[in-house]
Design a protein around this motif. Structure first.
Motif, short mmCIF file in Angstrom:
data_model
loop_
_atom_site.label_atom_id
_atom_site.label_comp_id
_atom_site.label_asym_id
_atom_site.label_seq_id
_atom_site.Cartn_x
_atom_site.Cartn_y
_atom_site.Cartn_z
N GLN A 121 0.84 -1.33 0.19
CA GLN A 121 -0.03 0.02 0.21
C GLN A 121 0.81 1.35 0.01
O GLN A 121 0.50 2.20 -0.95
N LYS A 122 1.89 1.25 0.81
CA LYS A 122 2.77 2.52 0.71
C LYS A 122 3.59 2.46 -0.42
O LYS A 122 3.77 3.87 -0.97
N LEU A 123 3.92 1.56 -1.05
CA LEU A 123 4.90 1.33 -2.09
C LEU A 123 4.10 1.85 -3.52
O LEU A 123 4.50 2.55 -4.13
N LEU A 124 2.83 1.35 -3.49
CA LEU A 124 2.30 1.52 -4.74
C LEU A 124 1.03 2.58 -4.95
O LEU A 124 0.56 2.75 -6.15
N PHE A 125 0.40 2.72 -4.04
CA PHE A 125 -0.81 3.42 -3.75
C PHE A 125 -0.65 4.79 -3.07
O PHE A 125 0.05 5.00 -2.03
#
Length: 318
Positions: A121-125
């Motif tokens: 979630q932190k990396l992609l969105f």
């Protein structure tokens, strides 16, 4: 209920009318098919896709035989042409789900654990399922710690998300597109165009909205099928990310005289993305076809099948 004439029915039976146009002309048949397709996503039966295909194929064959036997009687046409249209629409949608269906079993049996979910979630969105340009360095570092790597894409495919774009990919595309007039076709939620516009690239996102049962289209994505968008804007450059396999729209890109460059983000596998017949025809006639390995390596998640193709008009593009 619309009446079907013999001429119109023959056009539909011969596939002379695109699915996109049929959806516009006969929206009343859309709901039932979409409900069944949605049931595929939520079902634990991995064979359900084949069941639905067989059902619609059989219905279409029966309808075709009855129509032909009747001599294209108006009453028979009105009774059975809806089955033909629904079958075409169902197969069209199922093609879009090929990639998701191949890992449907994984999706239904496994979910992201708390660690994987938090990191991804932190990396992609940015939030929820709104994608952001991804740092390749950070992704490469954290990806090796993700336990259930194969679960990521099946969980987001149903929302029209088939890949993630690195900051490096967006920067490279921005360099290629700088100063050029660009249209993205089959843009889905318009993520790619949004990232490019943030880099001051003149790009317009368009989509026929045939996926509106699963995707919330933002206001900046213009409702238009590929052919209409190309005719309206006469772009110098066209983009398409994860085009449907064996689609009916990419061929129009190569027929549009204004197009000097076509960029396709997808895979090397014709069963997953792209109209490869159109690609090879264009490569043998008016365009060159290049698989850009460097750009392909900037698509996430990493895969040897990821592909970015550049089609340049011969003797014209500089």
């Amino acid at each position: 209920m619309k009446n079907f004439t013999k001429d119109l029915s023959l056009q539909i039976l011969k596939n002379e009318i695109s699915v996109e146009k049929l959806l516009t002309q006969y929206p009343e048949y859309k709901g039932d098919v979409l409900k069944e397709i949605n049931a595929i996503i939520n079902s634990k039966d991995s064979n359900l896709i084949n069941t639905i295909i067989e059902k619609y194929t059989l219905n279409a064959k029966i309808a075709s035989k009855k129509i032909a036997k009747s001599g294209y009687n108006e009453k028979t046409l009105n009774a059975f042409m809806p089955n033909i249209i629904k079958a075409r629409f169902a197969i069209f949608l199922l093609q879009r789900l090929i990639f998701a269906s191949s890992t449907n079993k994984i999706k239904n049996k496994t979910r992201l654990n708390i660690w994987d979910g938090f990191i991804l979630q932190k990396l992609l969105f940015e939030k929820d399922l709104i994608r952001k340009p991804v740092s390749l360095g950070l992704f490469t570092f954290f990806w090796k710690f993700i336990v259930n790597k194969k679960v990521l894409l099946p969980l987001v495919n149903e929302r029209g998300i088939y890949c993630f774009y690195t900051k490096q990919l967006i920067n490279n595309l921005s360099t290629i597109l700088d100063g050029k007039y660009c249209v993205e076709i089959a843009a889905g939620d318009g993520t790619l165009t949004k990232f490019l516009k943030d880099k001051n690239i003149n790009c317009i996102a368009t989509d026929d909205f045939s996926w509106d049962y699963f995707i919330n289209y933002p206001d900046f994505v213009e409702k238009a099928n590929a052919k209409a968008a190309l005719n309206k804007y006469n772009p110098e450059v066209v983009l398409c990310s994860w085009p449907v396999p064996n689609n009916s729209y990419e061929k129009h890109v190569f027929k549009t005289k204004s197009v000097e460059l076509y960029i396709v983000i997808g895979t090397k596998k014709p069963k997953i993305t792209g109209d490869y017949d159109a690609y090879y025809n264009a490569a043998s006639e008016n365009f060159t076809m290049e698989l850009d390995e460097r750009l392909s390596s900037l698509i996430l998640p990493p895969s040897e099948d990821n592909a970015v193709y550049l089609f340049r008009r011969k003797n014209n593009f500089s």
